[in-house]
Design a protein around this motif. Structure first.
Motif, PDB file in Angstrom:
ATOM      1  N   VAL A  63       0.848  -1.192   0.000  1.00 26.22           N
ATOM      2  CA  VAL A  63       0.000   0.000   0.000  1.00 26.22           C
ATOM      3  C   VAL A  63       0.882   1.241   0.000  1.00 26.22           C
ATOM      4  CG1 VAL A  63      -1.742   1.331   1.277  1.00 26.22           C
ATOM      5  CG2 VAL A  63      -1.870  -1.171   1.215  1.00 26.22           C
ATOM      6  N   MET A  64       0.557   2.163  -0.897  1.00 27.00           N
ATOM      7  CA  MET A  64       1.296   3.423  -0.958  1.00 27.00           C
ATOM      8  C   MET A  64       0.355   4.585  -0.723  1.00 27.00           C
ATOM      9  SD  MET A  64       4.146   2.901  -3.954  1.00 27.00           S
ATOM     10  CE  MET A  64       5.151   4.200  -3.242  1.00 27.00           C
ATOM     11  N   GLU A  65       0.874   5.590  -0.066  1.00 25.87           N
ATOM     12  CA  GLU A  65       0.109   6.806   0.203  1.00 25.87           C
ATOM     13  C   GLU A  65       0.533   7.876  -0.795  1.00 25.87           C
ATOM     14  OE1 GLU A  65      -0.421  10.120   3.779  1.00 25.87           O
ATOM     15  OE2 GLU A  65       0.320   8.109   4.248  1.00 25.87           O
ATOM     16  N   SER A  66      -0.441   8.431  -1.497  1.00 29.34           N
ATOM     17  CA  SER A  66      -0.119   9.435  -2.520  1.00 29.34           C
ATOM     18  C   SER A  66      -0.132  10.832  -1.916  1.00 29.34           C
ATOM     19  CB  SER A  66      -1.130   9.348  -3.661  1.00 29.34           C
ATOM     20  OG  SER A  66      -2.406   9.736  -3.217  1.00 29.34           O
ATOM     21  N   ALA A  67       0.202  11.787  -2.750  1.00 29.22           N
ATOM     22  CA  ALA A  67       0.286  13.166  -2.285  1.00 29.22           C
ATOM     23  C   ALA A  67      -1.062  13.712  -1.839  1.00 29.22           C
ATOM     24  CB  ALA A  67       0.865  14.046  -3.395  1.00 29.22           C
ATOM     25  N   ASP A  68      -2.152  13.147  -2.367  1.00 31.40           N
ATOM     26  CA  ASP A  68      -3.478  13.626  -1.968  1.00 31.40           C
ATOM     27  C   ASP A  68      -4.029  12.872  -0.758  1.00 31.40           C
ATOM     28  OD1 ASP A  68      -3.982  11.166  -3.018  1.00 31.40           O
ATOM     29  OD2 ASP A  68      -5.352  11.838  -4.591  1.00 31.40           O
ATOM     30  N   ASP A  69      -3.127  12.141  -0.065  1.00 33.45           N
ATOM     31  CA  ASP A  69      -3.464  11.400   1.155  1.00 33.45           C
ATOM     32  C   ASP A  69      -4.331  10.168   0.904  1.00 33.45           C
ATOM     33  OD1 ASP A  69      -1.999  13.085   2.805  1.00 33.45           O
ATOM     34  OD2 ASP A  69      -3.685  14.454   3.078  1.00 33.45           O
ATOM     35  N   ALA A  70      -4.605   9.835  -0.334  1.00 35.63           N
ATOM     36  CA  ALA A  70      -5.353   8.614  -0.632  1.00 35.63           C
ATOM     37  C   ALA A  70      -4.386   7.427  -0.617  1.00 35.63           C
ATOM     38  CB  ALA A  70      -6.041   8.719  -1.979  1.00 35.63           C
ATOM     39  N   ASP A  71      -4.897   6.267  -0.254  1.00 43.44           N
ATOM     40  CA  ASP A  71      -4.067   5.063  -0.204  1.00 43.44           C
ATOM     41  C   ASP A  71      -4.389   4.172  -1.394  1.00 43.44           C
ATOM     42  OD1 ASP A  71      -2.803   5.752   2.220  1.00 43.44           O
ATOM     43  OD2 ASP A  71      -4.530   5.038   3.358  1.00 43.44           O
ATOM     44  N   TYR A  72      -3.329   3.613  -2.004  1.00 47.84           N
ATOM     45  CA  TYR A  72      -3.494   2.798  -3.203  1.00 47.84           C
ATOM     46  C   TYR A  72      -2.756   1.469  -3.052  1.00 47.84           C
ATOM     47  CZ  TYR A  72      -5.231   6.970  -5.596  1.00 47.84           C
ATOM     48  OH  TYR A  72      -5.959   8.072  -5.961  1.00 47.84           O
ATOM     49  N   ILE A  73      -3.380   0.414  -3.570  1.00 53.81           N
ATOM     50  CA  ILE A  73      -2.700  -0.868  -3.690  1.00 53.81           C
ATOM     51  C   ILE A  73      -1.863  -0.812  -4.964  1.00 53.81           C
ATOM     52  CG2 ILE A  73      -3.008  -3.344  -4.086  1.00 53.81           C
ATOM     53  CD1 ILE A  73      -5.620  -3.136  -2.479  1.00 53.81           C
ATOM     54  N   THR A  74      -0.571  -1.030  -4.818  1.00 57.97           N
ATOM     55  CA  THR A  74       0.316  -0.885  -5.972  1.00 57.97           C
ATOM     56  C   THR A  74       0.988  -2.192  -6.387  1.00 57.97           C
ATOM     57  OG1 THR A  74       2.144  -0.256  -4.505  1.00 57.97           O
ATOM     58  CG2 THR A  74       0.803   1.526  -5.437  1.00 57.97           C
ATOM     59  N   ALA A  75       0.910  -3.226  -5.560  1.00 54.91           N
ATOM     60  CA  ALA A  75       1.539  -4.496  -5.909  1.00 54.91           C
ATOM     61  C   ALA A  75       0.892  -5.627  -5.126  1.00 54.91           C
ATOM     62  CB  ALA A  75       3.043  -4.459  -5.619  1.00 54.91           C
ATOM     63  N   ILE A  76       0.874  -6.811  -5.734  1.00 57.35           N
ATOM     64  CA  ILE A  76       0.362  -8.021  -5.089  1.00 57.35           C
ATOM     65  C   ILE A  76       1.497  -9.024  -5.000  1.00 57.35           C
ATOM     66  CG2 ILE A  76      -1.293  -9.929  -5.216  1.00 57.35           C
ATOM     67  CD1 ILE A  76      -3.084  -8.217  -6.904  1.00 57.35           C
ATOM     68  N   SER A  77       1.702  -9.598  -3.823  1.00 56.55           N
ATOM     69  CA  SER A  77       2.711 -10.644  -3.674  1.00 56.55           C
ATOM     70  C   SER A  77       2.222 -11.915  -4.363  1.00 56.55           C
ATOM     71  CB  SER A  77       2.960 -10.925  -2.184  1.00 56.55           C
ATOM     72  OG  SER A  77       3.461  -9.774  -1.535  1.00 56.55           O
ATOM     73  N   PRO A  78       3.129 -12.783  -4.802  1.00 56.50           N
ATOM     74  CA  PRO A  78       2.711 -14.037  -5.441  1.00 56.50           C
ATOM     75  C   PRO A  78       1.746 -14.810  -4.545  1.00 56.50           C
ATOM     76  CG  PRO A  78       5.069 -13.716  -5.700  1.00 56.50           C
ATOM     77  CD  PRO A  78       4.598 -12.643  -4.766  1.00 56.50           C
ATOM     78  N   ARG A  79       0.657 -15.292  -5.157  1.00 51.71           N
ATOM     79  CA  ARG A  79      -0.354 -16.032  -4.396  1.00 51.71           C
ATOM     80  C   ARG A  79       0.098 -17.463  -4.161  1.00 51.71           C
ATOM     81  NH1 ARG A  79      -4.397 -13.169  -8.408  1.00 51.71           N
ATOM     82  NH2 ARG A  79      -5.221 -11.498  -7.058  1.00 51.71           N
ATOM     83  N   ARG A  80      -0.091 -17.943  -2.947  1.00 48.74           N
ATOM     84  CA  ARG A  80       0.211 -19.348  -2.620  1.00 48.74           C
ATOM     85  C   ARG A  80      -0.786 -20.262  -3.323  1.00 48.74           C
ATOM     86  NH1 ARG A  80      -1.514 -21.996   2.287  1.00 48.74           N
ATOM     87  NH2 ARG A  80      -2.069 -19.937   3.077  1.00 48.74           N
ATOM     88  N   ASN A  81      -2.029 -19.862  -3.357  1.00 44.43           N
ATOM     89  CA  ASN A  81      -3.092 -20.560  -4.070  1.00 44.43           C
ATOM     90  C   ASN A  81      -4.303 -19.637  -4.129  1.00 44.43           C
ATOM     91  OD1 ASN A  81      -4.439 -20.714  -1.576  1.00 44.43           O
ATOM     92  ND2 ASN A  81      -3.686 -22.764  -1.172  1.00 44.43           N
ATOM     93  N   TYR A  82      -5.355 -20.090  -4.768  1.00 44.22           N
ATOM     94  CA  TYR A  82      -6.586 -19.313  -4.815  1.00 44.22           C
ATOM     95  C   TYR A  82      -7.712 -20.194  -5.339  1.00 44.22           C
ATOM     96  CZ  TYR A  82      -4.967 -18.702  -9.668  1.00 44.22           C
ATOM     97  OH  TYR A  82      -4.493 -18.910 -10.943  1.00 44.22           O
ATOM     98  N   ILE A  83      -8.938 -19.720  -5.149  1.00 46.05           N
ATOM     99  CA  ILE A  83     -10.108 -20.384  -5.704  1.00 46.05           C
ATOM    100  C   ILE A  83     -10.711 -19.450  -6.734  1.00 46.05           C
ATOM    101  CG2 ILE A  83     -12.502 -21.038  -5.215  1.00 46.05           C
ATOM    102  CD1 ILE A  83     -10.792 -23.218  -4.421  1.00 46.05           C
ATOM    103  N   ILE A  84     -11.048 -20.010  -7.893  1.00 39.40           N
ATOM    104  CA  ILE A  84     -11.502 -19.192  -9.008  1.00 39.40           C
ATOM    105  C   ILE A  84     -12.706 -19.855  -9.663  1.00 39.40           C
ATOM    106  CG2 ILE A  84     -10.057 -20.343 -10.744  1.00 39.40           C
ATOM    107  CD1 ILE A  84      -9.386 -17.576 -11.874  1.00 39.40           C
ATOM    108  N   ARG A  85     -13.563 -19.074 -10.287  1.00 40.40           N
ATOM    109  CA  ARG A  85     -14.684 -19.647 -11.030  1.00 40.40           C
ATOM    110  C   ARG A  85     -14.964 -18.773 -12.248  1.00 40.40           C
ATOM    111  NH1 ARG A  85     -20.033 -17.622 -10.551  1.00 40.40           N
ATOM    112  NH2 ARG A  85     -20.194 -15.783  -9.215  1.00 40.40           N
ATOM    113  N   ARG A  86     -15.755 -19.318 -13.176  1.00 44.80           N
ATOM    114  CA  ARG A  86     -16.155 -18.537 -14.340  1.00 44.80           C
ATOM    115  C   ARG A  86     -16.987 -17.354 -13.862  1.00 44.80           C
ATOM    116  NH1 ARG A  86     -16.308 -20.011 -19.544  1.00 44.80           N
ATOM    117  NH2 ARG A  86     -16.158 -22.222 -19.059  1.00 44.80           N
TER     118      ARG A  86
END
Length: 324
Positions: A63-86
């Motif tokens: 999470v990074m904080e921008s100059a306008d004080d808003a917080d943004y997700i900027t990167a995702i760590s590699p997922r160990r696993n996940y559940i997905i569907r159509r």
């Protein structure tokens, strides 16, 4: 005279886990314990991520904080696993239900509403495909009559014989809830199910104070009404987390190849070692060991029908038109 371009400074606020996804915004629990609302940078959605949700509950993110004080997700760590569907009927996109899981638990019911076995099998096959240990929870045992108890025993024995843990519980009376809670402790567990199976009531029984909204069953269609509208991670007292997601009406598989579907049905995969040909599809080929096992009731007819339904969908995606 050239105007100096204004620089927008950003600083790393920290790393953490996504604990809520409302569709357009997220809440991240930083490693410091602070929970912060976040957004995703616009170009984050087009970096080769072919899902309706580029970020899912359970993701480890920066999470990074921008100059306008808003917080943004900027990167995702590699997922160990996940559940997905159509994501939807005929859609080529997928929807990630949750990530970094120790267990995927499906809540099912024998009545009010009745969970189709095809739905159960598609969920379990997807868990197998994405390396997530799975379990089945049969809820609303307080509504069972003698016939239901017999059927519930057969269903439980079937899935236990394959290797899946099965828990019979009543969120209403509390029967089986303490035993289930002990199994869930110190794990991150996805709790999924059709609308109306009592998932929210079960979480309220497992986590006092969760106070999730519960819904009623339609008298006309005997199906549930959506009460959970976003995905959320709920902490279990004493350790562990439950990821609650909106009720799922259909479970379309995605990214399966026809020659690997049998790998996601453990009892079919074990039996297939006796087939004459290694590329046997188990649909009537010479020397197939699976079809005779089905005829001899060594493999459940319902499980085999679920296997064939996935093959049919892969061969003709338009077959996926109704909820499973």
């Amino acid at each position: 005279m050239k105007t100096k371009k204004r620089e927008v400074l950003s600083i790393i606020k920290g790393e953490g886990t996504v604990v809520r996804n409302t569709g357009s915004s997220y809440v991240v629990r930083l490693d410091s314990g602070e929970e912060v609302p976040c957004r995703v940078k616009g170009n984050f959605r087009i970096k080769g991520i072919r899902t309706t949700n580029p970020v899912a509950v359970g993701d480890r993110v920066t999470v990074m904080e921008s100059a306008d004080d808003a917080d943004y997700i900027t990167a995702i760590s590699p997922r160990r696993n996940y559940i997905i569907r159509r994501a939807s009927n005929l859609s080529k996109e997928s929807h990630i239900l949750a990530s970094n899981l120790d267990c995927a638990a499906l809540v099912a019911t024998l009545r009010d509403p009745q969970t189709p076995t095809t739905f159960i099998d598609r969920f379990l096959a997807t868990a197998e495909a994405y390396s997530v240990p799975a379990m089945l929870i049969l809820n609303k045992t307080d509504l069972w009559d003698d016939d239901d108890r017999e059927l519930g025993g057969l269903v439980a024995n079937l899935y236990r014989s394959i290797g899946y843990p099965v828990h019979e519980v009543s969120a209403h009376t509390g029967d089986g809830v303490p035993e289930l809670l002990e199994v869930l402790r110190c794990k991150t567990t996805l709790l999924a199910g059709n609308s109306g199976v009592g998932k929210s009531s079960l979480i309220n029984a497992l986590v006092p104070g969760a106070d999730l909204k519960t819904g009623k069953i339609s008298d006309i269609h005997h199906t549930g009404m959506h009460t959970t509208t976003f995905s959320e991670m709920i902490s279990i007292p004493g350790g562990g987390d439950i990821i609650d997601i909106p009720g799922v009406k259909g479970f379309g598989t995605i990214d399966f190849q026809p020659d690997e579907v049998s790998h996601f049905f453990p009892e079919i995969f074990r039996t297939a070692s006796g087939c004459r040909y290694s590329d046997c599809k188990h649909t009537g080929e010479p020397g197939c060991a699976v079809v005779p096992a089905v005829e001899q009731s060594l493999i459940s007819q319902s499980r085999y029908a679920s296997y064939l339904s996935i093959l049919e969908e892969l061969n003709d995606p338009t077959k996926y038109r109704k909820p499973f």
